[in-house]
Design a protein around this motif. Structure first.
Motif, short mmCIF file in Angstrom:
data_model
loop_
_atom_site.label_atom_id
_atom_site.label_comp_id
_atom_site.label_asym_id
_atom_site.label_seq_id
_atom_site.Cartn_x
_atom_site.Cartn_y
_atom_site.Cartn_z
N HIS A 169 0.83 -1.20 0.00
CA HIS A 169 0.00 0.00 0.00
C HIS A 169 0.87 1.26 0.00
CE1 HIS A 169 -3.38 -2.62 0.77
NE2 HIS A 169 -2.77 -3.09 1.83
N GLY A 170 0.35 2.28 -0.67
CA GLY A 170 1.00 3.58 -0.68
C GLY A 170 0.25 4.58 0.18
N LEU A 171 0.65 5.85 0.09
CA LEU A 171 0.03 6.88 0.93
C LEU A 171 -1.44 7.08 0.60
CD1 LEU A 171 2.90 9.53 1.00
CD2 LEU A 171 2.22 7.98 2.82
N TRP A 172 -1.79 7.01 -0.66
CA TRP A 172 -3.19 7.18 -1.05
C TRP A 172 -4.04 6.07 -0.45
CZ3 TRP A 172 -4.09 10.02 -6.20
CH2 TRP A 172 -5.43 10.41 -6.32
N ASP A 173 -3.52 4.83 -0.52
CA ASP A 173 -4.22 3.69 0.10
C ASP A 173 -4.43 3.94 1.59
OD1 ASP A 173 -4.22 1.67 -2.17
OD2 ASP A 173 -2.07 2.01 -1.98
N GLN A 174 -3.39 4.41 2.26
CA GLN A 174 -3.47 4.60 3.70
C GLN A 174 -4.48 5.68 4.07
OE1 GLN A 174 -2.10 2.67 5.84
NE2 GLN A 174 -0.44 1.64 4.75
N LEU A 175 -4.54 6.74 3.25
CA LEU A 175 -5.51 7.80 3.51
C LEU A 175 -6.93 7.25 3.43
CD1 LEU A 175 -6.15 10.89 3.83
CD2 LEU A 175 -6.28 10.94 1.33
N LEU A 176 -7.24 6.51 2.38
CA LEU A 176 -8.58 5.95 2.22
C LEU A 176 -8.88 4.92 3.30
CD1 LEU A 176 -8.69 5.53 -1.67
CD2 LEU A 176 -9.92 7.22 -0.30
N HIS A 177 -7.88 4.15 3.67
CA HIS A 177 -8.04 3.13 4.72
C HIS A 177 -8.43 3.78 6.04
CE1 HIS A 177 -7.30 -0.66 6.78
NE2 HIS A 177 -6.41 -0.08 7.58
N ALA A 178 -7.71 4.85 6.41
CA ALA A 178 -8.01 5.54 7.67
C ALA A 178 -9.40 6.17 7.63
CB ALA A 178 -6.95 6.61 7.94
N THR A 179 -9.74 6.77 6.50
CA THR A 179 -11.06 7.40 6.37
C THR A 179 -12.17 6.37 6.45
OG1 THR A 179 -10.07 9.10 4.94
CG2 THR A 179 -12.47 8.93 4.95
N CYS A 180 -11.96 5.23 5.80
CA CYS A 180 -12.97 4.17 5.80
C CYS A 180 -13.25 3.66 7.21
CB CYS A 180 -12.51 3.03 4.89
SG CYS A 180 -13.68 1.66 4.79
N TRP A 181 -12.20 3.51 8.01
CA TRP A 181 -12.41 2.98 9.36
C TRP A 181 -13.00 4.02 10.30
CZ3 TRP A 181 -13.11 -1.67 10.96
CH2 TRP A 181 -12.67 -2.73 10.15
N LYS A 182 -12.73 5.28 10.06
CA LYS A 182 -13.44 6.31 10.83
C LYS A 182 -14.92 6.30 10.50
CE LYS A 182 -9.51 9.37 11.61
NZ LYS A 182 -8.90 10.69 11.38
N TYR A 183 -15.22 6.11 9.22
CA TYR A 183 -16.63 5.97 8.80
C TYR A 183 -17.26 4.76 9.48
CZ TYR A 183 -20.25 3.88 5.89
OH TYR A 183 -21.39 3.25 5.47
N THR A 184 -16.52 3.66 9.57
CA THR A 184 -17.04 2.44 10.21
C THR A 184 -17.39 2.69 11.67
OG1 THR A 184 -15.74 1.06 8.71
CG2 THR A 184 -16.51 0.02 10.74
N ILE A 185 -16.53 3.45 12.36
CA ILE A 185 -16.82 3.79 13.76
C ILE A 185 -18.08 4.65 13.84
CG2 ILE A 185 -15.97 5.03 15.79
CD1 ILE A 185 -13.13 4.26 14.85
N LEU A 186 -18.23 5.58 12.90
CA LEU A 186 -19.42 6.42 12.89
C LEU A 186 -20.68 5.58 12.69
CD1 LEU A 186 -18.13 9.46 10.81
CD2 LEU A 186 -18.79 9.47 13.22
#
Length: 267
Positions: A46-63
């Motif tokens: 994974h690159g930085l773009w992957d990591q950004l989307l990954h972090a955003t996705c899991w914050k959405y999951t918590i929401l």
């Protein structure tokens, strides 16, 4: 600091601004071009773009779990590691897509911070209906085993896994095991980095806290006092909370060792 204030502080501390631990998420992306964000370092999936989307996705999951977002409405697919643009995408289009993915990263974070700030503190330790308490120990042990095998005994990642297991043991009241893991990490940090390094000093603090929890203040003091000067030099600026942790442990150690607490005068 109130527990919810502390949670909000930590959420923001790893996302934006100057983190006490190092670069924040947005800080790490500052100055990165879309093409650089899309690239995957050699040997990495994974690159930085992957990591950004990954972090955003899991914050959405918590929401979603908090009832602040609807399930299956995250704008990118697949879940967990959303698909990034093709390497053949033109520079202009790539810039638009990069900005489009940075926007939800910021808004999702802001929504999560607001949701956490509004939680009922009395319910933070409750397991919701249908939920279960996850047991972290098997995962931490597997991580340690894999890091020992792949990276070796003295690699920083291996030492962090040892430290993580020691912290779990202490939290569970398994103090002898916590001390053993802490001493193993400390010995290896000293050998690899020396007595003055910040990681070594934090390891000293971990062992001292395990000793204090066992009522062995005198032994904790023997570890902490020689490290005070180095800690005052190593933990300045954003790292000041780490110094406070060392000083707090010293104060408790002196009290536990029946020393004169008046002699302990933190700066």
């Amino acid at each position: 600091m109130h527990v919810l204030e502390a949670l909000v502080f930590q959420l923001n501390a790893v996302f934006r601004g100057s983190g006490w631990h190092g670069p924040t998420l947005l800080g790490a992306l500052r100055g990165v071009t879309p093409r650089e964000a899309l690239a995957k370092p050699r040997g990495c999936a994974h690159g930085l773009w992957d990591q950004l989307l990954h972090a955003t996705c899991w914050k959405y999951t918590i929401l979603v779990r908090l009832g602040e977002a609807q399930p299956h409405t995250f704008p990118r697919t697949p879940s967990n590691w959303p698909r990034t643009p093709s390497a053949r995408t033109t520079a202009g289009e790539l810039t638009k897509l990069w900005k489009a993915d940075l926007r939800p990263a910021r808004t999702t974070h802001a929504t999560l911070v607001r949701a956490v700030a509004q939680l009922d503190p009395a319910g933070l330790n409750e397991i919701p209906p249908g939920g279960k308490r996850a047991e972290p120990e098997p995962f931490l042990r597997e991580a340690l085993e894999r890091r020992r095998r792949v990276f070796g005994e003295d690699d920083p990642d291996t030492l962090q896994s040892i430290t993580n297991l020691g912290g779990l043991m202490r939290a569970q009241g398994r103090l002898a095991e916590a001390e053993a893991y802490g001493r193993e990490a400390l010995e290896k940090y000293r050998r690899a980095l020396g007595d003055q390094h910040a990681d070594t000093l934090q390891a000293i603090g971990s062992v001292a806290n395990a000793l204090l929890a066992q009522g062995r203040g005198g032994e904790a003091l023997l570890l902490l006092e020689p490290a005070e000067g180095a800690a005052r030099k190593a933990f300045t600026g954003p790292s000041t909370p780490r110094l406070a942790t060392i000083l707090s442990a010293m104060g408790r150690a002196r009290l536990a060792a029946n020393d004169d607490p008046a002699r302990f005068e933190p700066a």
